[in-house]
Design a protein around this motif. Structure first.
Motif, PDB file in Angstrom:
ATOM      1  N   GLY A  64     -60.837 -92.771  -2.552  1.00 42.04           N
ATOM      2  CA  GLY A  64     -60.080 -93.986  -2.805  1.00 42.04           C
ATOM      3  C   GLY A  64     -60.545 -95.232  -2.075  1.00 42.04           C
ATOM      4  O   GLY A  64     -61.276 -95.184  -1.092  1.00 42.04           O
ATOM      5  N   ILE A  65     -60.074 -96.370  -2.586  1.00 42.14           N
ATOM      6  CA  ILE A  65     -60.351 -97.683  -2.007  1.00 42.14           C
ATOM      7  C   ILE A  65     -59.177 -98.062  -1.110  1.00 42.14           C
ATOM      8  O   ILE A  65     -58.024 -98.044  -1.547  1.00 42.14           O
ATOM      9  N   PRO A  66     -59.421 -98.416   0.160  1.00 44.79           N
ATOM     10  CA  PRO A  66     -58.313 -98.779   1.051  1.00 44.79           C
ATOM     11  C   PRO A  66     -57.649-100.102   0.644  1.00 44.79           C
ATOM     12  O   PRO A  66     -58.333-101.092   0.361  1.00 44.79           O
ATOM     13  N   HIS A  67     -56.331-100.078   0.604  1.00 42.03           N
ATOM     14  CA  HIS A  67     -55.513-101.275   0.422  1.00 42.03           C
ATOM     15  C   HIS A  67     -54.526-101.328   1.583  1.00 42.03           C
ATOM     16  O   HIS A  67     -54.027-100.287   2.016  1.00 42.03           O
ATOM     17  N   GLN A  85     -59.366-105.588  13.844  1.00 43.13           N
ATOM     18  CA  GLN A  85     -59.122-104.218  14.263  1.00 43.13           C
ATOM     19  C   GLN A  85     -58.753-103.332  13.072  1.00 43.13           C
ATOM     20  O   GLN A  85     -59.158-102.167  13.012  1.00 43.13           O
ATOM     21  N   ILE A  86     -58.008-103.876  12.132  1.00 41.09           N
ATOM     22  CA  ILE A  86     -57.661-103.112  10.927  1.00 41.09           C
ATOM     23  C   ILE A  86     -58.930-102.750  10.156  1.00 41.09           C
ATOM     24  O   ILE A  86     -59.119-101.608   9.735  1.00 41.09           O
ATOM     25  N   HIS A  87     -59.827-103.727  10.001  1.00 37.89           N
ATOM     26  CA  HIS A  87     -61.081-103.458   9.289  1.00 37.89           C
ATOM     27  C   HIS A  87     -61.926-102.415  10.031  1.00 37.89           C
ATOM     28  O   HIS A  87     -62.450-101.477   9.408  1.00 37.89           O
ATOM     29  N   LYS A  88     -62.036-102.554  11.332  1.00 36.95           N
ATOM     30  CA  LYS A  88     -62.838-101.601  12.109  1.00 36.95           C
ATOM     31  C   LYS A  88     -62.197-100.216  12.135  1.00 36.95           C
ATOM     32  O   LYS A  88     -62.890 -99.193  12.085  1.00 36.95           O
ATOM     33  N   GLY A  89     -60.867-100.183  12.226  1.00 41.86           N
ATOM     34  CA  GLY A  89     -60.172 -98.901  12.222  1.00 41.86           C
ATOM     35  C   GLY A  89     -60.308 -98.174  10.894  1.00 41.86           C
ATOM     36  O   GLY A  89     -60.441 -96.940  10.868  1.00 41.86           O
ATOM     37  N   ILE A  90     -60.291 -98.922   9.790  1.00 40.38           N
ATOM     38  CA  ILE A  90     -60.509 -98.314   8.474  1.00 40.38           C
ATOM     39  C   ILE A  90     -61.913 -97.733   8.395  1.00 40.38           C
ATOM     40  O   ILE A  90     -62.110 -96.611   7.913  1.00 40.38           O
ATOM     41  N   GLU A  91     -62.899 -98.498   8.879  1.00 41.48           N
ATOM     42  CA  GLU A  91     -64.279 -97.997   8.882  1.00 41.48           C
ATOM     43  C   GLU A  91     -64.383 -96.700   9.675  1.00 41.48           C
ATOM     44  O   GLU A  91     -64.990 -95.720   9.222  1.00 41.48           O
ATOM     45  N   LEU A  92     -63.760 -96.666  10.837  1.00 38.64           N
ATOM     46  CA  LEU A  92     -63.773 -95.466  11.672  1.00 38.64           C
ATOM     47  C   LEU A  92     -63.082 -94.303  10.963  1.00 38.64           C
ATOM     48  O   LEU A  92     -63.585 -93.172  10.963  1.00 38.64           O
ATOM     49  N   GLY A  93     -61.935 -94.581  10.345  1.00 36.37           N
ATOM     50  CA  GLY A  93     -61.192 -93.532   9.659  1.00 36.37           C
ATOM     51  C   GLY A  93     -61.947 -92.940   8.486  1.00 36.37           C
ATOM     52  O   GLY A  93     -61.952 -91.715   8.294  1.00 36.37           O
ATOM     53  N   LEU A  94     -62.599 -93.788   7.701  1.00 32.32           N
ATOM     54  CA  LEU A  94     -63.364 -93.284   6.551  1.00 32.32           C
ATOM     55  C   LEU A  94     -64.540 -92.434   7.010  1.00 32.32           C
ATOM     56  O   LEU A  94     -64.886 -91.430   6.375  1.00 32.32           O
ATOM     57  N   ARG A 100     -65.772 -90.045   0.789  1.00 30.57           N
ATOM     58  CA  ARG A 100     -66.956 -90.007  -0.074  1.00 30.57           C
ATOM     59  C   ARG A 100     -67.671 -91.357   0.002  1.00 30.57           C
ATOM     60  O   ARG A 100     -67.019 -92.402  -0.120  1.00 30.57           O
ATOM     61  N   PRO A 101     -68.988 -91.392   0.204  1.00 38.90           N
ATOM     62  CA  PRO A 101     -69.709 -92.666   0.187  1.00 38.90           C
ATOM     63  C   PRO A 101     -69.577 -93.337  -1.181  1.00 38.90           C
ATOM     64  O   PRO A 101     -69.954 -92.760  -2.199  1.00 38.90           O
ATOM     65  N   MET A 102     -69.020 -94.549  -1.187  1.00 35.72           N
ATOM     66  CA  MET A 102     -68.817 -95.254  -2.459  1.00 35.72           C
ATOM     67  C   MET A 102     -69.205 -96.724  -2.391  1.00 35.72           C
ATOM     68  O   MET A 102     -69.172 -97.419  -3.402  1.00 35.72           O
ATOM     69  N   ALA A 103     -69.570 -97.227  -1.202  1.00 36.19           N
ATOM     70  CA  ALA A 103     -69.882 -98.642  -1.053  1.00 36.19           C
ATOM     71  C   ALA A 103     -71.265 -98.948  -1.622  1.00 36.19           C
ATOM     72  O   ALA A 103     -72.253 -98.304  -1.278  1.00 36.19           O
ATOM     73  N   VAL A 104     -71.333 -99.946  -2.487  1.00 44.32           N
ATOM     74  CA  VAL A 104     -72.564-100.293  -3.196  1.00 44.32           C
ATOM     75  C   VAL A 104     -73.372-101.305  -2.384  1.00 44.32           C
ATOM     76  O   VAL A 104     -72.837-102.293  -1.885  1.00 44.32           O
ATOM     77  N   ARG A 121     -72.995 -94.206   4.873  1.00 43.26           N
ATOM     78  CA  ARG A 121     -71.802 -94.078   5.696  1.00 43.26           C
ATOM     79  C   ARG A 121     -70.560 -94.477   4.891  1.00 43.26           C
ATOM     80  O   ARG A 121     -70.491 -95.599   4.364  1.00 43.26           O
ATOM     81  N   PRO A 122     -69.551 -93.593   4.797  1.00 44.35           N
ATOM     82  CA  PRO A 122     -68.343 -93.911   4.026  1.00 44.35           C
ATOM     83  C   PRO A 122     -67.631 -95.160   4.522  1.00 44.35           C
ATOM     84  O   PRO A 122     -67.010 -95.878   3.734  1.00 44.35           O
ATOM     85  N   GLY A 123     -67.722 -95.440   5.828  1.00 42.36           N
ATOM     86  CA  GLY A 123     -67.011 -96.577   6.401  1.00 42.36           C
ATOM     87  C   GLY A 123     -67.500 -97.932   5.939  1.00 42.36           C
ATOM     88  O   GLY A 123     -66.848 -98.950   6.221  1.00 42.36           O
ATOM     89  N   MET A 124     -68.626 -97.979   5.238  1.00 44.00           N
ATOM     90  CA  MET A 124     -69.103 -99.251   4.699  1.00 44.00           C
ATOM     91  C   MET A 124     -68.259 -99.729   3.514  1.00 44.00           C
ATOM     92  O   MET A 124     -68.426-100.844   3.026  1.00 44.00           O
ATOM     93  N   LEU A 125     -67.335 -98.893   3.075  1.00 40.58           N
ATOM     94  CA  LEU A 125     -66.422 -99.269   1.986  1.00 40.58           C
ATOM     95  C   LEU A 125     -65.352-100.201   2.530  1.00 40.58           C
ATOM     96  O   LEU A 125     -64.490 -99.776   3.300  1.00 40.58           O
ATOM     97  N   ARG A 126     -65.385-101.461   2.173  1.00 35.00           N
ATOM     98  CA  ARG A 126     -64.457-102.443   2.716  1.00 35.00           C
ATOM     99  C   ARG A 126     -63.115-102.396   1.989  1.00 35.00           C
ATOM    100  O   ARG A 126     -63.064-102.151   0.783  1.00 35.00           O
TER     101      ARG A 126
END
Length: 290
Positions: A64-67, A85-94, A100-104, A121-126
């Motif tokens: 999924g895509i984080p919202h 911090q929210i953006h970095k924490g999402i990256e860490l969590g993914l 699943r790696p999905m960031a293009v 890296r899955p965390g590249m999904l913004r």
């Protein structure tokens, strides 16, 4: 534990754990189902939930895509630091999940064409743009937000439901039923093609496409299958009468419930309606209270 680790844990919870009201709804559906194939599918879905929660494994390969929805009281503040911090924490969590790696990779055109491949890296999904919710929100899912509230809701939205989702204007003809019937017709068509039923469809009705979709997302964050209003119950009954059933096997359970969130409206002949037929692993939602 720092805030980045807290957010990482919340992302993992969203991906691996479903709320009690959805467990209750699924167990009710199993008890009511008299189609042997449909009952078997529902039991397998329940087992998938239980295993994923027990071993902290994603409920679905499409992670999924984080919202993000921030719920804030009048005595709290949101800083640029918190957003980062929210953006970095999402990256860490993914990365920790792992998702699943999905960031293009690439520039605007390369991302559209997917010509450069994917980041490993899955965390590249913004995440999608963050929504802010406060006590002034006017909708079916209006919140009683205390002055000291600061909640961050994380939603993981899968690709299948997005393919079948729709946001468009409806000529209301001064009829609530006309608007709801149109939304149900859209859902009936999309649920036939979804594949991953039973669904919990979400409907947002607002003044603009942005607002209608925002209302839909809030309904996913705040909705409760143990507390459905009469309109949500009627929509659920109608959609279950399609007989599509779990994974298209027929039976009584095409949807487990419905979320309907109606916001402000303008003096106009149209209402903007957004629908999303969530798949059976959704809604994937977890909340961090700060």
């Amino acid at each position: 534990m720092g805030i980045l680790e807290d957010i990482s844990k919340t992302i993992i919870d969203a991906s691996t754990t479903l709320s009690q009201d959805k467990f209750h709804a699924l167990k009710r559906a199993i008890c009511m189902e008299d189609n042997e194939n449909a009952e078997w599918v529902l039991k397998q879905i329940l087992k998938n939930y239980e295993v994923a929660q027990d071993i902290k494994f994603p409920l679905c390969d499409d992670t999924g895509i984080p919202h993000v929805i921030i719920e804030i009281g009048e005595d709290r503040e949101i800083s640029g630091k918190l957003i980062n911090q929210i953006h970095k924490g999402i990256e860490l969590g993914l990365n920790n999940l792992p998702a699943r790696p999905m960031a293009v990779i690439g520039n605007e055109i390369q991302r559209i064409e997917q010509s450069e491949g994917l980041f490993e890296r899955p965390g590249m999904l913004r995440p999608a743009s963050i929504l802010i919710d406060n006590v002034n929100d006017e909708s079916t899912y209006k919140r009683d937000i205390s002055p000291d509230t600061l909640n961050v809701h994380f939603l993981l939205e899968g690709g299948g439901p997005e393919i079948r989702a729709k946001t468009l204007r409806v000529y209301h003809k001064r009829s609530f039923d006309n608007v709801i019937n149109t939304a149900c017709e859209w859902l009936e068509e999309s649920l036939k093609m979804l594949g991953c039923t039973p669904s919990i469809p979400s409907i947002g009705i607002g003044r603009t496409h942005y607002e209608a979709t925002s209302l839909l997302l809030k309904s996913i964050a705040y909705g409760n299958l143990d507390n459905q209003n009469e309109y949500e119950q009627k929509i659920t009954q109608r959609l279950n009468e399609t007989g599509i059933g779990p994974m298209g096997f027929g039976g009584k359970t095409t949807v487990l419930g419905t979320y309907l969130n109606i916001g402000n409206q303008r003096a106009s002949g149209v209402r903007i309606v957004s629908i999303r037929p969530s798949c059976f692993v959704e809604p994937r939602v977890a909340t961090l209270k700060l």
